[in-house]
Design a protein around this motif. Sequence first.
Motif, PDB file in Angstrom:
ATOM      1  N   GLU A   1       0.836  -1.196   0.000  1.00  0.00           N
ATOM      2  CA  GLU A   1       0.000   0.000   0.000  1.00  0.00           C
ATOM      3  C   GLU A   1       0.875   1.252   0.000  1.00  0.00           C
ATOM      4  O   GLU A   1       1.741   1.416   0.867  1.00  0.00           O
ATOM      5  CB  GLU A   1      -0.893   0.003   1.235  1.00  0.00           C
ATOM      6  CG  GLU A   1      -1.760   1.232   1.363  1.00  0.00           C
ATOM      7  CD  GLU A   1      -2.475   1.308   2.703  1.00  0.00           C
ATOM      8  OE1 GLU A   1      -3.225   2.280   2.902  1.00  0.00           O
ATOM      9  OE2 GLU A   1      -2.274   0.402   3.540  1.00  0.00           O
ATOM     10  N   LEU A   2       0.673   2.120  -0.986  1.00  0.00           N
ATOM     11  CA  LEU A   2       1.430   3.365  -1.057  1.00  0.00           C
ATOM     12  C   LEU A   2       0.917   4.341   0.003  1.00  0.00           C
ATOM     13  O   LEU A   2      -0.276   4.633   0.070  1.00  0.00           O
ATOM     14  CB  LEU A   2       1.298   3.979  -2.447  1.00  0.00           C
ATOM     15  CG  LEU A   2       1.961   5.347  -2.646  1.00  0.00           C
ATOM     16  CD1 LEU A   2       3.477   5.236  -2.508  1.00  0.00           C
ATOM     17  CD2 LEU A   2       1.572   5.927  -4.000  1.00  0.00           C
ATOM     18  N   LEU A   3       1.832   4.851   0.820  1.00  0.00           N
ATOM     19  CA  LEU A   3       1.481   5.833   1.851  1.00  0.00           C
ATOM     20  C   LEU A   3       1.783   7.246   1.397  1.00  0.00           C
ATOM     21  O   LEU A   3       0.987   8.170   1.642  1.00  0.00           O
ATOM     22  CB  LEU A   3       2.236   5.518   3.153  1.00  0.00           C
ATOM     23  CG  LEU A   3       1.972   4.137   3.772  1.00  0.00           C
ATOM     24  CD1 LEU A   3       2.798   3.960   5.035  1.00  0.00           C
ATOM     25  CD2 LEU A   3       0.488   3.948   4.073  1.00  0.00           C
ATOM     26  N   SER A   4       2.943   7.430   0.745  1.00  0.00           N
ATOM     27  CA  SER A   4       3.292   8.774   0.276  1.00  0.00           C
ATOM     28  C   SER A   4       4.398   8.683  -0.754  1.00  0.00           C
ATOM     29  O   SER A   4       5.136   7.686  -0.813  1.00  0.00           O
ATOM     30  CB  SER A   4       3.741   9.668   1.441  1.00  0.00           C
ATOM     31  OG  SER A   4       4.942   9.164   2.019  1.00  0.00           O
ATOM     32  N   ALA A   5       4.526   9.725  -1.571  1.00  0.00           N
ATOM     33  CA  ALA A   5       5.586   9.818  -2.573  1.00  0.00           C
ATOM     34  C   ALA A   5       5.934  11.286  -2.760  1.00  0.00           C
ATOM     35  O   ALA A   5       5.074  12.098  -3.122  1.00  0.00           O
ATOM     36  CB  ALA A   5       5.139   9.202  -3.902  1.00  0.00           C
ATOM     37  N   ASN A   6       7.187  11.662  -2.474  1.00  0.00           N
ATOM     38  CA  ASN A   6       7.620  13.062  -2.550  1.00  0.00           C
ATOM     39  C   ASN A   6       8.983  13.148  -3.226  1.00  0.00           C
ATOM     40  O   ASN A   6       9.807  12.226  -3.109  1.00  0.00           O
ATOM     41  CB  ASN A   6       7.705  13.667  -1.149  1.00  0.00           C
ATOM     42  CG  ASN A   6       6.371  13.648  -0.428  1.00  0.00           C
ATOM     43  OD1 ASN A   6       5.462  14.391  -0.777  1.00  0.00           O
ATOM     44  ND2 ASN A   6       6.251  12.779   0.574  1.00  0.00           N
ATOM     45  N   VAL A   7       9.204  14.251  -3.909  1.00  0.00           N
ATOM     46  CA  VAL A   7      10.487  14.516  -4.554  1.00  0.00           C
ATOM     47  C   VAL A   7      11.074  15.779  -3.929  1.00  0.00           C
ATOM     48  O   VAL A   7      10.439  16.841  -3.944  1.00  0.00           O
ATOM     49  CB  VAL A   7      10.346  14.688  -6.082  1.00  0.00           C
ATOM     50  CG1 VAL A   7      11.719  14.960  -6.702  1.00  0.00           C
ATOM     51  CG2 VAL A   7       9.712  13.462  -6.711  1.00  0.00           C
ATOM     52  N   SER A   8      12.292  15.651  -3.391  1.00  0.00           N
ATOM     53  CA  SER A   8      12.946  16.798  -2.754  1.00  0.00           C
ATOM     54  C   SER A   8      13.570  17.709  -3.802  1.00  0.00           C
ATOM     55  O   SER A   8      13.670  17.362  -4.986  1.00  0.00           O
ATOM     56  CB  SER A   8      14.022  16.307  -1.785  1.00  0.00           C
ATOM     57  OG  SER A   8      15.049  15.648  -2.492  1.00  0.00           O
TER      58      SER A   8
ATOM     59  N   ILE B   1      13.612  11.075  -4.655  1.00  0.00           N
ATOM     60  CA  ILE B   1      12.210  10.713  -4.495  1.00  0.00           C
ATOM     61  C   ILE B   1      12.110   9.738  -3.327  1.00  0.00           C
ATOM     62  O   ILE B   1      12.815   8.735  -3.269  1.00  0.00           O
ATOM     63  CB  ILE B   1      11.616  10.106  -5.783  1.00  0.00           C
ATOM     64  CG1 ILE B   1      10.128   9.788  -5.574  1.00  0.00           C
ATOM     65  CG2 ILE B   1      12.391   8.890  -6.264  1.00  0.00           C
ATOM     66  CD1 ILE B   1       9.391   9.431  -6.858  1.00  0.00           C
ATOM     67  N   THR B   2      11.264  10.058  -2.375  1.00  0.00           N
ATOM     68  CA  THR B   2      11.076   9.234  -1.183  1.00  0.00           C
ATOM     69  C   THR B   2       9.702   8.582  -1.256  1.00  0.00           C
ATOM     70  O   THR B   2       8.675   9.278  -1.384  1.00  0.00           O
ATOM     71  CB  THR B   2      11.185  10.085   0.090  1.00  0.00           C
ATOM     72  OG1 THR B   2      12.480  10.702   0.138  1.00  0.00           O
ATOM     73  CG2 THR B   2      10.987   9.221   1.331  1.00  0.00           C
ATOM     74  N   LEU B   3       9.688   7.260  -1.188  1.00  0.00           N
ATOM     75  CA  LEU B   3       8.452   6.480  -1.303  1.00  0.00           C
ATOM     76  C   LEU B   3       8.232   5.722  -0.003  1.00  0.00           C
ATOM     77  O   LEU B   3       9.147   5.080   0.517  1.00  0.00           O
ATOM     78  CB  LEU B   3       8.558   5.492  -2.473  1.00  0.00           C
ATOM     79  CG  LEU B   3       9.055   6.064  -3.806  1.00  0.00           C
ATOM     80  CD1 LEU B   3       9.316   4.944  -4.801  1.00  0.00           C
ATOM     81  CD2 LEU B   3       8.037   7.048  -4.361  1.00  0.00           C
ATOM     82  N   ARG B   4       7.022   5.772   0.504  1.00  0.00           N
ATOM     83  CA  ARG B   4       6.674   5.052   1.731  1.00  0.00           C
ATOM     84  C   ARG B   4       5.539   4.076   1.418  1.00  0.00           C
ATOM     85  O   ARG B   4       4.534   4.450   0.795  1.00  0.00           O
ATOM     86  CB  ARG B   4       6.243   6.027   2.836  1.00  0.00           C
ATOM     87  CG  ARG B   4       7.368   6.907   3.358  1.00  0.00           C
ATOM     88  CD  ARG B   4       6.833   7.930   4.366  1.00  0.00           C
ATOM     89  NE  ARG B   4       6.128   7.275   5.471  1.00  0.00           N
ATOM     90  CZ  ARG B   4       6.731   6.799   6.559  1.00  0.00           C
ATOM     91  NH1 ARG B   4       8.057   6.905   6.687  1.00  0.00           N
ATOM     92  NH2 ARG B   4       6.036   6.227   7.520  1.00  0.00           N
ATOM     93  N   TYR B   5       5.725   2.827   1.868  1.00  0.00           N
ATOM     94  CA  TYR B   5       4.738   1.776   1.617  1.00  0.00           C
ATOM     95  C   TYR B   5       4.439   1.023   2.911  1.00  0.00           C
ATOM     96  O   TYR B   5       5.251   0.989   3.835  1.00  0.00           O
ATOM     97  CB  TYR B   5       5.252   0.765   0.592  1.00  0.00           C
ATOM     98  CG  TYR B   5       5.577   1.326  -0.772  1.00  0.00           C
ATOM     99  CD1 TYR B   5       4.609   1.397  -1.755  1.00  0.00           C
ATOM    100  CD2 TYR B   5       6.863   1.759  -1.072  1.00  0.00           C
ATOM    101  CE1 TYR B   5       4.908   1.889  -3.024  1.00  0.00           C
ATOM    102  CE2 TYR B   5       7.182   2.255  -2.323  1.00  0.00           C
ATOM    103  CZ  TYR B   5       6.196   2.323  -3.298  1.00  0.00           C
ATOM    104  OH  TYR B   5       6.510   2.816  -4.538  1.00  0.00           O
ATOM    105  N   ARG B   6       3.294   0.373   2.915  1.00  0.00           N
ATOM    106  CA  ARG B   6       2.912  -0.519   4.003  1.00  0.00           C
ATOM    107  C   ARG B   6       2.626  -1.889   3.402  1.00  0.00           C
ATOM    108  O   ARG B   6       1.758  -2.029   2.536  1.00  0.00           O
ATOM    109  CB  ARG B   6       1.664   0.005   4.706  1.00  0.00           C
ATOM    110  CG  ARG B   6       1.269  -0.764   5.964  1.00  0.00           C
ATOM    111  CD  ARG B   6       2.236  -0.493   7.079  1.00  0.00           C
ATOM    112  NE  ARG B   6       1.782  -1.042   8.362  1.00  0.00           N
ATOM    113  CZ  ARG B   6       2.529  -1.005   9.445  1.00  0.00           C
ATOM    114  NH1 ARG B   6       3.748  -0.459   9.402  1.00  0.00           N
ATOM    115  NH2 ARG B   6       2.090  -1.501  10.575  1.00  0.00           N
ATOM    116  N   GLU B   7       3.372  -2.894   3.848  1.00  0.00           N
ATOM    117  CA  GLU B   7       3.167  -4.268   3.372  1.00  0.00           C
ATOM    118  C   GLU B   7       2.606  -5.086   4.528  1.00  0.00           C
ATOM    119  O   GLU B   7       3.266  -5.299   5.546  1.00  0.00           O
ATOM    120  CB  GLU B   7       4.474  -4.871   2.867  1.00  0.00           C
ATOM    121  CG  GLU B   7       4.290  -6.241   2.240  1.00  0.00           C
ATOM    122  CD  GLU B   7       5.558  -6.766   1.584  1.00  0.00           C
ATOM    123  OE1 GLU B   7       5.559  -7.936   1.156  1.00  0.00           O
ATOM    124  OE2 GLU B   7       6.546  -6.014   1.505  1.00  0.00           O
ATOM    125  N   ALA B   8       1.392  -5.563   4.339  1.00  0.00           N
ATOM    126  CA  ALA B   8       0.677  -6.194   5.450  1.00  0.00           C
ATOM    127  C   ALA B   8       1.228  -7.565   5.831  1.00  0.00           C
ATOM    128  O   ALA B   8       1.173  -7.962   6.989  1.00  0.00           O
ATOM    129  CB  ALA B   8      -0.810  -6.319   5.107  1.00  0.00           C
TER     130      ALA B   8
END
Length: 441
Positions: free
Chosen positions: A107-114, A119-126
């Motif tokens: 599950e994608l939580l956030s995606a940002n480019v500084s 690019i910083t990607l945050r995910y949740r894997e259940a």
Amino acid sequence: MAPYQRHHLALLCLVCTSLLCIAVPAGAAPPPRPLCDACGDSFESTAESHGVSVAVTHSNATVTVDNNGSATWVVHNRLSSTEGTTQLRENESLRAAIADRAMWDAELLSANVSGDGVITLRYREADFAEQSIGGTVRTGEFTEAYGYRNLDGLGADRLVVVAPDGMRVGRPIDGATVSDDGQRMTVTELNDGRIVTFVPRETAVGPLLSLLAVGTLLGPVMAVKALAYITLPTAVFTLLIGAAAGGVAWLDWDLKRVRESAGIIFAGVGAVSTVLSFLGATGVLRLGGTVAPLFGGGTSLFVCGIALSQRRIREHTSYQRVVGGAVVGAGIALGATIAAVPMVVSDGSTPPVAALLVLGPAFVLLPAGYAVGHGNRWLAIKTAAIGFVLSMLPVLPVLPTPYGLGVLFIPVVMVSAAAVVIAGLPIFLAGVSLAVPSSDC
């Protein structure tokens, strides 16, 4: 059709249906993918499929595991300064679409480019890991055998795995670096993956808990392997032994001469095989990975031949003693094969599994033949079936997992079983001859 024939046909259909059920996952095997498919080259490919061209110059990821088995991924991809990087920074929906597709099973939580192009990607894997025995947590995601199938490397330049709260790494990946407090495992390369475990931080029996956690996972897998790789090959091996027993009864050969010369022949063949293995190890002959099995089998045949050449041994044989001799012979063959692996020329080759498969079953032919010599064909068939299964157990862990392309290995094992019986007929006949009274008694 007679009742017993119908029963046999029903049993055969049941076995074939079971094996077809095992083979079904082969067609659903996914394409190769790295462990972190939102990292590095994999992220570039996903962006390219959305019409965005970027170049990842460095990639690292941190996976923080929770006690319930879920995990949070934080991926940092450093991008070179390109038009594609600008697109990702300014177009939020495009950035989210690429990030979501890059790691589609989380599950994608956030995606940002500084501003400096990271690019910083945050995910949740259940279901990254699962709870196991004794409060341990284990994960099979670092191995394609029990987690991701068709796993293709790490994906990131560096991956840090953080243990759940109150826990430490119990069983790390080979080559990984574990912090002094055991809470962090750093991986820079993923070749031969393995199951990773996390154990309670203060426990004094961490290695035992890790062993139990892995064992409870491998047990069902080993059972599936046994069904896939033993059922049909055992049937082939046993049926051919039964056919050989019928052939011996029909031909009614006089095997007294075989009884007297079997020991010398075995010792001679064993000596030749051992010499060939040394020539292969020194590079005189190009034998590749067959060097070690050739040495193991040759050594065992030589020892068995010396024993069979002794009259007092031939005159005091019994079924139990022949079985014991076959077990010793198979043990010598497998032990010598393992010991001889370092002899192989430095071409990176190792003993092929197919070669290891013949060593144990070959010695089953001796007691099976002895039972035939005593006129007990049913005992010969039982010996063949039980002996083949037991001889396969030591090499079962190194066989490919019966999913994906692994299922194609089943015909290889079946052909190997048939080849052992055909090529091993001299061993079978030697066993038959041991039940024949000696000509000089």
